[in-house]
Scaffold this active site. Structure first.
Site, PDB file in Angstrom:
ATOM      1  N   SER A 109      22.169  65.252  29.287  1.00 29.24           N
ATOM      2  CA  SER A 109      22.428  64.961  28.069  1.00 29.24           C
ATOM      3  C   SER A 109      23.754  63.850  28.729  1.00 29.24           C
ATOM      4  CB  SER A 109      23.092  65.656  27.054  1.00 29.24           C
ATOM      5  OG  SER A 109      23.504  64.834  25.739  1.00 29.24           O
ATOM      6  N   TYR A 114      29.059  72.953  24.970  1.00 33.69           N
ATOM      7  CA  TYR A 114      28.057  72.230  25.237  1.00 33.69           C
ATOM      8  C   TYR A 114      28.085  70.921  26.385  1.00 33.69           C
ATOM      9  CZ  TYR A 114      23.683  69.331  25.092  1.00 33.69           C
ATOM     10  OH  TYR A 114      21.669  68.883  25.401  1.00 33.69           O
TER      11      TYR A 114
END
Length: 245
Positions: A140, A163
């Site tokens: 990501s 995350y």
């Protein structure tokens, strides 16, 4: 026929990636934690006329499950051409640097980082038998340290200590893995599918699974002249795809 293993592939981006690779003539091992859900996904693909697919139970957080999946796939083939480490989790919100719990960190890292290491190490022997092995690590842009510190970045204000740090760690693993395999036929790249509308983000995303899957597939089917050791986000850089680590 080339063979690919995709983790977390019974739904969303993983499922769409499987569909697109099947359409390109690959045999897909559709990895999933719940075999019943995996078999349901397989039936859906077969209903579309895409029959070269088999569900494989694999929980990337379990060493025993990964080992069992390796044995199962090894019964069917001694060559794995592509590995797509797609399984991941967000960890939920909030994720503040001062408020996130150790359990949050451990749970997310076990899937997003340790899970990728488990699966890659377990299947590398089958991949070494392939003439043009490809490893795609689904990452990501949120894992970019450079962009996370750039106030002008599109997602600068999207912060999640758990995350984001897990994806940053995953990116470093990708870098080291690509370096170790640099003198071989392997191509190893981290690919950001973009902010995609799925249950992963409670459907807050703006992109489609079709576009996200296509972004991953491009790096799964790279030719011999394709790049390795890159961090790719076509969402943020439509021209070359390359974004800073």
């Amino acid at each position: 026929m080339k063979k690919v293993l995709i983790t977390g592939a019974n739904k969303s981006i993983g499922f769409e990636t499987a569909r697109q690779l099947l359409q390109q003539g690959y045999f897909v091992f559709l990895g999933c934690r719940d075999l019943a859900k995996g078999n349901h996904a397989v039936e859906e693909l077969k209903h579309e006329g895409l029959s070269n697919v088999a569900a494989v139970e694999i929980d990337v957080t379990s060493a025993d499950s990964v080992a069992a999946a390796r044995i199962e796939i090894g019964k069917k083939t001694n060559v794995l051409d592509v590995l797509i480490n797609n399984a991941g989790m967000s960890g939920g919100l909030p994720q503040t640097a001062l408020g996130a719990t150790m359990d949050q960190f451990k749970t997310v890292y076990d899937t997003n980082v340790f899970g990728v290491v488990r699966v890659t190490q377990a299947f590398i022997d089958l991949m070494k038998n392939a003439p043009e092995p490809r490893i795609v690590i689904v990452s990501s842009s949120q894992g970019s340290l450079t962009l996370a510190n750039d106030p002008g970045s599109q997602y600068y204000h999207f912060k999640g200590a758990v995350y984001q740090s897990s994806k940053a760690a995953l990116n470093m693993y990708t870098t080291v893995l690509a370096y170790e395999l640099r003198d071989s036929a392997f191509k190893v790249n981290a690919v950001d599918p973009g902010f995609t509308k799925t249950d992963f983000n409670n459907h807050r995303g703006t992109g489609t699974v079709e576009v996200a899957g296509n972004r991953i597939v491009k790096y799964a089917v790279l030719g011999q002249d394709g790049p390795t050791g890159l961090f790719i986000s076509e969402e943020l850089n439509p021209e070359t795809g390359i974004i800073p680590w």
